[in-house]
Scaffold this motif. Structure first.
Motif, short mmCIF file in Angstrom:
data_model
loop_
_atom_site.label_atom_id
_atom_site.label_comp_id
_atom_site.label_asym_id
_atom_site.label_seq_id
_atom_site.Cartn_x
_atom_site.Cartn_y
_atom_site.Cartn_z
N ARG A 128 37.50 37.45 32.82
CA ARG A 128 36.06 37.24 32.70
C ARG A 128 35.29 38.58 32.77
O ARG A 128 34.07 38.58 32.90
CB ARG A 128 35.55 36.28 33.77
CG ARG A 128 36.16 34.89 33.66
CD ARG A 128 35.42 33.88 34.50
NE ARG A 128 34.03 33.73 34.10
CZ ARG A 128 33.17 32.93 34.73
NH1 ARG A 128 33.58 32.23 35.78
NH2 ARG A 128 31.92 32.85 34.31
N ASP A 141 20.62 38.75 26.70
CA ASP A 141 22.04 39.00 26.92
C ASP A 141 22.40 40.44 26.56
O ASP A 141 23.52 40.88 26.79
CB ASP A 141 22.92 38.00 26.17
CG ASP A 141 22.72 38.02 24.66
OD1 ASP A 141 22.70 39.12 24.07
OD2 ASP A 141 22.56 36.94 24.07
N GLN A 200 20.85 28.68 25.16
CA GLN A 200 22.16 29.30 25.03
C GLN A 200 22.72 29.08 23.63
O GLN A 200 22.46 28.04 22.99
CB GLN A 200 23.12 28.72 26.06
CG GLN A 200 22.60 28.75 27.49
CD GLN A 200 22.14 30.10 27.98
OE1 GLN A 200 21.20 30.20 28.74
NE2 GLN A 200 22.78 31.16 27.52
N TRP A 247 31.21 33.46 27.40
CA TRP A 247 30.69 34.52 28.26
C TRP A 247 30.15 34.02 29.59
O TRP A 247 30.23 34.73 30.59
CB TRP A 247 29.60 35.29 27.51
CG TRP A 247 30.18 36.21 26.49
CD1 TRP A 247 30.69 35.88 25.27
CD2 TRP A 247 30.36 37.62 26.62
NE1 TRP A 247 31.18 36.99 24.62
CE2 TRP A 247 30.97 38.09 25.43
CE3 TRP A 247 30.04 38.55 27.60
CZ2 TRP A 247 31.29 39.43 25.21
CZ3 TRP A 247 30.35 39.89 27.39
CH2 TRP A 247 30.97 40.32 26.21
N LEU A 248 29.64 32.81 29.63
CA LEU A 248 29.06 32.31 30.88
C LEU A 248 30.04 31.46 31.69
O LEU A 248 29.95 31.42 32.91
CB LEU A 248 27.80 31.49 30.58
CG LEU A 248 26.68 32.20 29.84
CD1 LEU A 248 25.44 31.32 29.76
CD2 LEU A 248 26.32 33.53 30.50
N VAL A 255 24.71 26.26 34.76
CA VAL A 255 24.09 27.20 33.81
C VAL A 255 22.59 26.98 33.78
O VAL A 255 21.80 27.88 34.05
CB VAL A 255 24.71 27.07 32.42
CG1 VAL A 255 24.05 28.01 31.43
CG2 VAL A 255 26.21 27.34 32.49
N VAL A 276 25.48 30.69 37.44
CA VAL A 276 26.12 31.48 36.39
C VAL A 276 25.13 32.03 35.40
O VAL A 276 25.13 33.21 35.06
CB VAL A 276 27.19 30.62 35.67
CG1 VAL A 276 27.73 31.37 34.46
CG2 VAL A 276 28.31 30.29 36.62
N GLY A 277 24.26 31.19 34.88
CA GLY A 277 23.40 31.61 33.78
C GLY A 277 22.04 32.12 34.19
O GLY A 277 21.22 32.38 33.33
N GLY A 299 30.10 37.83 41.47
CA GLY A 299 31.04 36.93 40.80
C GLY A 299 32.26 36.58 41.61
O GLY A 299 33.13 35.85 41.12
N SER A 318 25.53 37.16 34.51
CA SER A 318 26.86 36.53 34.47
C SER A 318 27.98 37.40 35.00
O SER A 318 29.15 37.07 34.81
CB SER A 318 27.20 36.06 33.05
OG SER A 318 26.20 35.19 32.58
N THR A 326 29.50 40.10 34.20
CA THR A 326 30.55 40.62 33.32
C THR A 326 30.77 42.11 33.52
O THR A 326 31.75 42.66 33.01
CB THR A 326 30.20 40.37 31.84
OG1 THR A 326 29.03 41.14 31.51
CG2 THR A 326 29.93 38.90 31.59
#
Length: 789
Positions: free
Chosen positions: A282, A351, A405, A412-413, A495, A604-605, A661, A766, A768
């Motif tokens: 992820r 994003d 979304q 991605w999420l 989300v 998450v979102g 995360g 998120s 990442t």
């Protein structure tokens, strides 16, 4: 006529002076440039920081002034550029709505704006309070001078401010016909035009002034998706004023303004990727590989972005005010009635990639405000001076948030594993939010100055304040895969989810301050101030976390408590050699309990945060302002701000990006520094003039330099090892010729050495590991022509 004589004549134009002194209003020309921002000149610098016209060196406050001439010559045509001249001020903006002005590291939470709170730094233009700091992103229109007041100002100004105030004064109508025009052209197709005209409509009774400003510039980034430059400039400002000298003791000023901004702007580009606490599959690199995606460039200073969602930052700020002064002999009664509106129509790519993850992110908003201030100001006495005021303020806000979304959101999420088991689950998932907010505030404030002797004065102040705020938040979620199982619905709720709540905050507050001043000679002033202040509580209007069931809003988090402020300050103001040198020093400490900060939900979102109270924050430091005239034709200045702003106690802070995360939900940020503020910030400059006659007109050739330095600073609400911005130095150069007859031509280079720097960094949502940034301007250059008649 000497500069000093012009300044003394200009007192008549100040709206807070006795009306009988205004029968011949003149434009206040700040011929003496600002202490802390400009070279020394022959005349006194006059300020209205204490609601009367005074020499800045006689005011026992930490206040700096930037005159209109300095604003024009240095290209500081808005507040973001003004910061380069004022090292104690911090300015952060990812778009007009998400804008904050801080002083000494304090004022507004770092991060995206929440409608339900107030600014800690007040913005006043011609004595009218501007509730939405978005106005600070627009160009100055016919500005006379800007006063920067540091520290709490609640006993002198209508709206309470805990960190300071920007008091902006525009040029007033005159009974002598006059005009000004300015035209600039530079690289990136920069063009800026300014003009104003003023004169009588009825001799000695009615005068008018009309001003206009237009700025356009191509973007400083290139969007590889659309093939267009972005982060451009497109500003228009109009202002009109009517001045009526009703009698020897009564005058009235009616003002109106319209300001429009409509650029394709506020893109942020790739800076780096860092590991987070999420599983390896992820992390950004793996998700990008699975998406067959590569950023437009991994070098941010290539100035390339790949935004696939439209960028728009249209705003309209407009309003009208009626200012009336009545001189009743020992005092002047002043009434300020104002109405203002702010309409915001944005579109963002939140994003920060060229992928359809979040395809729509926008929060259109409409604000209206009404304010009424009634003030009684003494006209001067041998023993006592005073200011007493009543202030009422009403604000309404309606914001319509939208987030949707796209087809890449699942990967991605949710991550590769969950997305593979639930393909298309959140494609098209959409949240439509309706935010309503009403803010009523009323205050009685006053400050008394007791001149105990010719050298000592004591100035206590008090404020009684009442605030009531009503807010509601409604989020309706639609779209995505249907029908779904209960387990899949839980994933969707993680989300975006439906949420609806209302909240009310109301509170009385009593605050005050006291200043002791000692002026042993005309050249020296020492003062000490203690202030007990507050910042009103607020309402969370960007959504709040849920309880353990994952659905029910945690309504106990819907409001935040007021900030309580204890402020201590010591200052010394000095002048030497007949105004050849001015050296001012201020030392301060501000302790805040229940500091209002933005924290991030673990959902998450979620890309917006919610407000929470930090137990204790402290900012302390000192400021040194030096202005010199070592030779008749040489001016120089040097300003230093040392600011140590930190969280004293913040045990429940959200984790920084490198810990996000994972299992860690909170960290202890106690002892960490506050975001956005450098420990050291410096501004400096000089101008050298060579008197010469050209075509029979006396004038000066001149060369000038202005520089600024910031040490490194944090760009994360919670201290992070990867979101710190390195310090940088900016240098601006100018050279030209100005005549005594009123015209000037000069060339300029800003960021002359093309320094590569960031305004701020942002961790993409998120967890990442993607970090994006907003770049500072590259080197720009051009020429400016000015004329007065």
């Amino acid at each position: 006529m000497t500069n000093k004589a012009l300044l003394l004549m200009s007192i008549a134009a100040l709206p807070i002076t006795p009306a009988k002194a205004q029968s011949q209003p003149q434009p206040l020309e700040a011929t003496a440039q600002a202490i802390a921002a400009a070279p020394v000149d022959e005349g006194e610098i006059l300020v209205t920081a204490r609601r009367r016209s005074e020499a800045v060196q006689d005011v026992p406050l930490a206040v700096s002034v930037v005159g209109g001439a300095q604003i024009e010559s240095t290209g500081a045509f808005n507040i973001s550029r003004l910061v380069q001249l004022q090292p104690t001020v911090q300015f952060n903006t990812s778009n007009p709505r998400n804008t904050a002005i801080n002083i000494r590291g304090l004022g507004a939470p770092f991060g995206l704006t929440n409608d339900g709170i107030e600014q800690g730094v007040g913005l006043y233009i011609d004595q009218v309070y501007y509730a939405r700091i978005a106005a600070s992103t627009l160009d100055f229109v016919d500005v006379e001078q800007v006063e920067v007041l540091r520290g709490p100002q609640g006993t002198l100004y209508g709206k309470n401010t805990t960190a300071g105030a920007l008091n902006i004064t525009t040029r007033r109508p005159t009974f002598d016909f006059e005009g000004r025009a300015e035209l600039s052209y530079g690289n990136l197709d920069f063009i800026q035009a300014k003009a104003s005209v003023s004169g009588p409509l009825v001799a000695d009774k009615l005068a008018a002034r009309i001003s206009v400003s237009l700025s356009k510039r191509n973007g400083t980034l290139f969007n590889t998706v659309t093939g267009r430059d972005v982060n451009e400039t497109d500003n228009l400002g109009l202002r009109g004023q009517l001045f009526w000298q009703a009698s020897e003791t009564i005058d009235v000023t009616l003002s109106g303004d319209y300001n429009r901004q409509n650029p394709e702007a506020f893109a942020q580009n790739y800076v780096t990727v860092v590991p987070t606490a999420r599983a390896a599959n992820r992390q950004f690199a793996n998700l990008a590989r699975l998406s067959n995606y590569a950023p437009a460039s991994t070098n941010p200073f290539d100035r390339l972005v790949d935004n696939d969602s439209p960028l728009q930052a249209r705003q309209v700020i407009a309003g009208a005010s009626l200012l009336a002064n009545w001189d009743i002999g020992p005092a002047t009664i002043t009434s300020i009635s104002a109405w203002r509106k702010w309409d915001w129509l944005p579109s963002n790519d939140r994003d920060f990639t060229g992928l359809p993850i979040t395809t729509i992110s926008a929060n259109p908003s409409q604000q209206r405000q009404l304010s009424q201030e009634l003030r009684l100001t003494s006209n001067g006495s041998n023993r006592f001076d005073y200011v007493v005021g009543l202030f009422y303020f009403r604000q309404t806000i309606n914001t319509q948030g939208v987030q949707e979304q796209g087809s890449a959101a699942g990967l991605w999420l949710l991550g590769p594993t969950v997305n593979a088991a639930n393909p298309g689950l959140i494609n098209g998932l959409r949240s439509d939010n309706d935010i309503r907010y009403t803010n009523d505030s009323a205050a009685l404030y006053g400050k008394l100055t007791w001149n105990v002797s010719d050298t000592i004065s004591i100035a206590p102040g008090v404020r009684v304040n009442y605030d009531k705020k009503d807010g509601s938040y409604s989020s309706v979620v639609t779209g995505g895969l249907t029908p779904v199982t209960p387990a899949q619905q839980t994933i969707k709720n993680g989300v975006l989810q439906n949420q609806n709540y209302q909240a009310v905050f109301s509170d009385w507050n009593l605050s005050g301050d006291v200043t002791l001043a000692w002026k042993p000679s005309d050249e020296i002033l020492a003062y000490a101030t203690y202030a007990r202040s507050f910042k009103s509580g607020g309402i969370n209007l960007s959504g709040i976390p849920t309880r353990a069931d994952g659905v029910t809003p945690a309504t106990e988090l819907a409001t935040v408590r007021p900030e309580s402020v204890n402020h201590y300050e010591f200052g010394l103001k000095t002048q030497f050699g007949g105004n050849a040198a001015t050296i001012n020093l201020a030392a301060f400490r501000t302790d805040i309990t229940d500091y209002q900060a933005t924290v991030i939900s673990g959902a998450v979102g979620v890309i917006r945060g919610y407000l929470a109270n930090v137990p204790k924050v402290r900012s302390e430091g000192f400021e040194l302002d030096v202005a010199l005239r070592p030779a008749k034709d040489l001016n120089a200045y040097f300003n230093l701000a040392y600011t140590d702003a930190k969280y004293i106690s913040f045990p429940g802070a959200p984790p920084p990006i490198e810990l996000s995360g994972g299992a860690v939900q909170f960290v202890d940020a106690s002892g960490g520094r506050l975001p956005g503020v450098s420990r050291y910030a410096i501004s400096y400059g000089a101008e050298y003039r060579i008197p010469s006659a050209v075509f029979g007109q006396e004038g000066d050739f001149y060369v000038g330099v202005d520089g600024s330095l910031r040490s490194d600073f944090s760009s994360s609400a919670t201290p992070s090892t990867v979101q710190n911005i390195e310090g940088y130095v900016l240098t601006n150069l100018r050279a030209g010729y100005r005549t005594q007859g009123g015209w000037e031509l000069f060339g300029w280079v800003r960021n002359a050495f093309d320094t590569e720097y960031f305004d701020f960094l942002t961790a993409a949502p998120s967890s990442t590991g993607l970090i994006v940034g907003q770049l500072g301007d590259p080197r720009t250059y051009g020429v400016t022509a000015k004329a007065r008649f």
